[in-house]
Design a protein around this motif. Sequence first.
Motif, PDB file in Angstrom:
ATOM      1  N   GLN A 116     -20.859   1.793  46.886  1.00 54.98           N
ATOM      2  CA  GLN A 116     -20.037   2.508  45.759  1.00 54.98           C
ATOM      3  C   GLN A 116     -20.330   4.043  45.998  1.00 54.98           C
ATOM      4  O   GLN A 116     -21.573   4.568  46.533  1.00 54.98           O
ATOM      5  CB  GLN A 116     -20.952   2.179  44.260  1.00 54.98           C
ATOM      6  N   VAL A 117     -19.199   4.701  45.978  1.00 52.06           N
ATOM      7  CA  VAL A 117     -19.210   6.511  46.058  1.00 52.06           C
ATOM      8  C   VAL A 117     -19.565   6.972  44.928  1.00 52.06           C
ATOM      9  O   VAL A 117     -18.904   6.492  43.784  1.00 52.06           O
ATOM     10  CB  VAL A 117     -17.786   6.757  46.685  1.00 52.06           C
ATOM     11  N   THR A 118     -20.384   7.946  45.012  1.00 50.55           N
ATOM     12  CA  THR A 118     -20.897   8.727  43.763  1.00 50.55           C
ATOM     13  C   THR A 118     -21.282  10.065  43.791  1.00 50.55           C
ATOM     14  O   THR A 118     -21.486  10.389  45.016  1.00 50.55           O
ATOM     15  CB  THR A 118     -22.296   7.878  43.231  1.00 50.55           C
ATOM     16  N   PRO A 119     -20.946  10.965  43.093  1.00 51.49           N
ATOM     17  CA  PRO A 119     -21.130  12.260  43.061  1.00 51.49           C
ATOM     18  C   PRO A 119     -22.668  12.595  43.050  1.00 51.49           C
ATOM     19  O   PRO A 119     -23.426  11.743  42.229  1.00 51.49           O
ATOM     20  CB  PRO A 119     -20.385  12.894  41.862  1.00 51.49           C
ATOM     21  N   LEU A 120     -23.217  13.456  43.806  1.00 50.05           N
ATOM     22  CA  LEU A 120     -24.611  13.815  43.742  1.00 50.05           C
ATOM     23  C   LEU A 120     -24.931  15.174  42.983  1.00 50.05           C
ATOM     24  O   LEU A 120     -24.244  16.064  42.784  1.00 50.05           O
ATOM     25  CB  LEU A 120     -24.922  14.168  45.204  1.00 50.05           C
ATOM     26  N   PHE A 121     -26.093  14.999  42.291  1.00 49.07           N
ATOM     27  CA  PHE A 121     -26.403  16.082  41.579  1.00 49.07           C
ATOM     28  C   PHE A 121     -27.698  16.168  41.781  1.00 49.07           C
ATOM     29  O   PHE A 121     -28.825  15.304  41.798  1.00 49.07           O
ATOM     30  CB  PHE A 121     -26.334  15.778  39.896  1.00 49.07           C
ATOM     31  N   PHE A 122     -28.304  17.440  41.948  1.00 46.54           N
ATOM     32  CA  PHE A 122     -29.656  18.088  42.481  1.00 46.54           C
ATOM     33  C   PHE A 122     -30.033  19.100  41.128  1.00 46.54           C
ATOM     34  O   PHE A 122     -29.457  19.984  41.220  1.00 46.54           O
ATOM     35  CB  PHE A 122     -29.481  18.689  43.835  1.00 46.54           C
ATOM     36  N   PHE A 123     -30.922  18.532  40.656  1.00 51.37           N
ATOM     37  CA  PHE A 123     -31.673  19.367  39.710  1.00 51.37           C
ATOM     38  C   PHE A 123     -32.882  20.279  40.100  1.00 51.37           C
ATOM     39  O   PHE A 123     -34.025  19.801  40.306  1.00 51.37           O
ATOM     40  CB  PHE A 123     -32.152  18.338  38.413  1.00 51.37           C
TER      41      PHE A 123
END
Length: 79
Positions: free
Chosen positions: A44-51
């Motif tokens: 699955q391709v997913t957007p990445l979020f870095f907090f």
Amino acid sequence: MPVLYGVVRFEPGEERRVRDTTIAFDSPASAELFAVESGWSDFQVTPLFFFVDSVTAPAAGRLLLDAALARSMRRANGR
């Protein structure tokens, strides 16, 4: 700030247990192309979020990321 994408690969079977994750791609299409060219069938391709509070990338940051990605792709292909 542009969005980066990752690919999550799953173990075979009904549980969809995560096998590994590969980051970071500039578009969903490039992430999917990587998975397909690597022979992955269940991903699955997913957007990445870095907090993080703030990020300051070094001038050569993108070059270092590209080099690390190239090394990981060689290892995945057994070279």
